[in-house]
Design a protein around this motif. Structure first.
Motif, mmCIF file in Angstrom:
data_model
loop_
_atom_site.group_PDB
_atom_site.id
_atom_site.type_symbol
_atom_site.label_atom_id
_atom_site.label_comp_id
_atom_site.label_asym_id
_atom_site.label_seq_id
_atom_site.Cartn_x
_atom_site.Cartn_y
_atom_site.Cartn_z
ATOM 1 N N ALA A 167 82.487 -3.132 113.281
ATOM 2 C CA ALA A 167 82.212 -4.169 114.273
ATOM 3 C C ALA A 167 83.495 -4.802 114.802
ATOM 4 O O ALA A 167 83.510 -5.372 115.894
ATOM 5 N N ALA A 168 84.589 -4.703 114.038
ATOM 6 C CA ALA A 168 85.853 -5.306 114.467
ATOM 7 C C ALA A 168 86.412 -4.646 115.716
ATOM 8 O O ALA A 168 87.244 -5.241 116.419
ATOM 9 N N ARG A 169 85.976 -3.425 116.007
ATOM 10 C CA ARG A 169 86.528 -2.704 117.162
ATOM 11 C C ARG A 169 85.621 -2.767 118.387
ATOM 12 O O ARG A 169 86.009 -2.320 119.470
ATOM 13 N N GLU A 170 84.435 -3.323 118.241
ATOM 14 C CA GLU A 170 83.432 -3.223 119.294
ATOM 15 C C GLU A 170 83.848 -3.898 120.592
ATOM 16 O O GLU A 170 83.481 -3.437 121.672
ATOM 17 N N ARG A 171 84.602 -4.964 120.528
ATOM 18 C CA ARG A 171 84.933 -5.708 121.747
ATOM 19 C C ARG A 171 86.278 -5.312 122.337
ATOM 20 O O ARG A 171 86.774 -5.962 123.257
ATOM 21 N N GLY A 175 89.653 3.131 124.635
ATOM 22 C CA GLY A 175 90.915 3.789 124.920
ATOM 23 C C GLY A 175 92.111 3.164 124.234
ATOM 24 O O GLY A 175 93.192 3.770 124.197
ATOM 25 N N ASP A 176 91.933 1.961 123.686
ATOM 26 C CA ASP A 176 93.031 1.268 123.021
ATOM 27 C C ASP A 176 92.929 1.328 121.497
ATOM 28 O O ASP A 176 93.820 0.818 120.804
ATOM 29 N N HIS A 177 91.877 1.919 120.969
ATOM 30 C CA HIS A 177 91.647 1.871 119.530
ATOM 31 C C HIS A 177 92.776 2.539 118.741
ATOM 32 O O HIS A 177 93.258 1.988 117.743
ATOM 33 N N ASP A 178 93.199 3.719 119.166
ATOM 34 C CA ASP A 178 94.237 4.431 118.413
ATOM 35 C C ASP A 178 95.544 3.651 118.435
ATOM 36 O O ASP A 178 96.211 3.494 117.400
ATOM 37 N N LYS A 179 95.914 3.132 119.610
ATOM 38 C CA LYS A 179 97.146 2.338 119.726
ATOM 39 C C LYS A 179 97.064 1.094 118.841
ATOM 40 O O LYS A 179 98.029 0.758 118.134
ATOM 41 N N ASN A 180 95.909 0.432 118.849
ATOM 42 C CA ASN A 180 95.748 -0.770 118.030
ATOM 43 C C ASN A 180 95.864 -0.451 116.545
ATOM 44 O O ASN A 180 96.394 -1.258 115.767
ATOM 45 N N SER A 181 95.394 0.723 116.132
ATOM 46 C CA SER A 181 95.515 1.112 114.722
ATOM 47 C C SER A 181 96.982 1.240 114.330
ATOM 48 O O SER A 181 97.404 0.748 113.271
ATOM 49 N N LYS A 232 95.336 -7.100 127.581
ATOM 50 C CA LYS A 232 94.353 -6.544 126.658
ATOM 51 C C LYS A 232 93.072 -6.224 127.411
ATOM 52 O O LYS A 232 92.652 -6.971 128.306
ATOM 53 N N ARG A 233 92.448 -5.118 127.007
ATOM 54 C CA ARG A 233 91.186 -4.688 127.618
ATOM 55 C C ARG A 233 90.050 -4.931 126.627
ATOM 56 O O ARG A 233 90.052 -4.384 125.524
ATOM 57 N N PHE A 234 89.106 -5.776 127.039
ATOM 58 C CA PHE A 234 87.970 -6.100 126.199
ATOM 59 C C PHE A 234 86.690 -5.530 126.782
ATOM 60 O O PHE A 234 86.599 -5.275 127.995
#
Length: 289
Positions: A167-171, A175-181, A232-234
């Motif tokens: 759920a922490a990644r839902e918002r 496309g930014d998930h890998d970079k955020n990791s 940031k893209r939400f």
């Protein structure tokens, strides 16, 4: 377990709380001053609301005939009264504790950041601790990102939740998930370098390396120096995609940061941000009924 080394001086604590309440004006804490206001400083009811406790309980503490407050209650009072770190520790000592524990010191939002937050009630903004703990949110920030202040243990860290709670990644935009990791891992590595072995950061990393495959894989890359973008893209469940600017204000003495989310006037994102303020107001109203 709470550790004591001195007696609870209820009368001195009450006197100190009364002086601090009298020294604050409504404008100091983001409240409006009514035209017929005669009270010197804040009213007990106003302070109780800021400290999320009953006015009767706070009145008993001021009179010196209340029960010994817990450490968590003292931390709430310190934040509500906008106490400095020295004043906060003084309150803990008067209440019979050695001083606020390190974890509570980290959670104590500095008076400077509190003053800025008081002027951002209609703006998505939140105060973060040194390991990504969300310490305080405006109603609009809750509407944007969800309530983030209720977590305990390791889950208080946004970096820990990123790898352990889907759920922490839902918002955040997929496309930014890998970079955020990658950024989350690099920032935890920087925290260990700063705080050393045996620190809360090291404890978080040990837990994640033993349980999360993605984190373990990225940790072995030894990446450093990665930082968050100022945009940031939400993905909001009601408003859809929002591209927002993230402005950062640092409080270096306590390792805290204030995040403020804005949008360019005249854009669709700015219009959605205005709608987000309404959603935040509605949520705040419902939550206090």
């Amino acid at each position: 377990m709470e550790t004591m080394d001195r007696r609870f001086d209820s009368l001195s604590l009450g006197a100190f709380l009364r002086t601090r309440r009298a020294s604050l004006q409504p404008e100091d804490v983001g409240l409006r001053r009514g035209p017929r206001r005669r009270a010197q400083g804040l009213r007990r009811e106003e302070v109780a609301q800021l400290c999320t406790m009953s006015a009767d309980y706070f009145a008993r503490l001021e009179r010196g005939d209340g029960p010994q407050p817990s450490e968590s209650v003292l931390a709430a009072i310190a934040r509500g009264l906008r106490l400095t770190p020295d004043e906060r520790d003084h309150v803990f000592l008067l209440a019979g504790y050695r001083a606020s524990r390190r974890g509570l010191r980290v959670q104590h939002v500095s008076p400077g950041l509190m003053r800025v937050m008081d002027g951002l009630l209609d703006t998505p903004a939140q105060v973060m601790g040194p390991l990504g703990e969300t310490l305080l949110q405006t109603a609009s920030a809750v509407a944007l990102l969800g309530e983030q202040t209720q977590y305990t243990g390791h889950a208080r860290s946004a970096s820990f939740r990123w790898f352990t709670d889907p759920a922490a990644r839902e918002r955040y935009h997929p496309g930014d998930h890998d970079k955020n990791s990658h950024i989350n891992v690099a920032q935890l590595r920087a925290a260990i370098t700063r705080d050393g072995p045996g620190s809360p950061a090291a404890d978080l990393v040990d837990c994640l390396r033993g349980t999360n495959e993605e984190f373990t894989r990225l940790w072995e890359l030894h990446e450093v120096g990665l930082g968050w973008s100022d945009t940031k893209r939400f993905v909001h469940p009601e408003l859809g995609r929002l591209d927002l600017y993230c402005q950062l204000l640092l409080e270096p003495d306590q390792g805290q940061s204030l995040l403020i989310f804005t949008a360019t006037p005249g854009t669709e994102d700015h219009e959605k941000l205005a709608m987000l303020k309404v959603l935040g107001t509605e949520k705040f109203t419902v939550s206090t009924d």
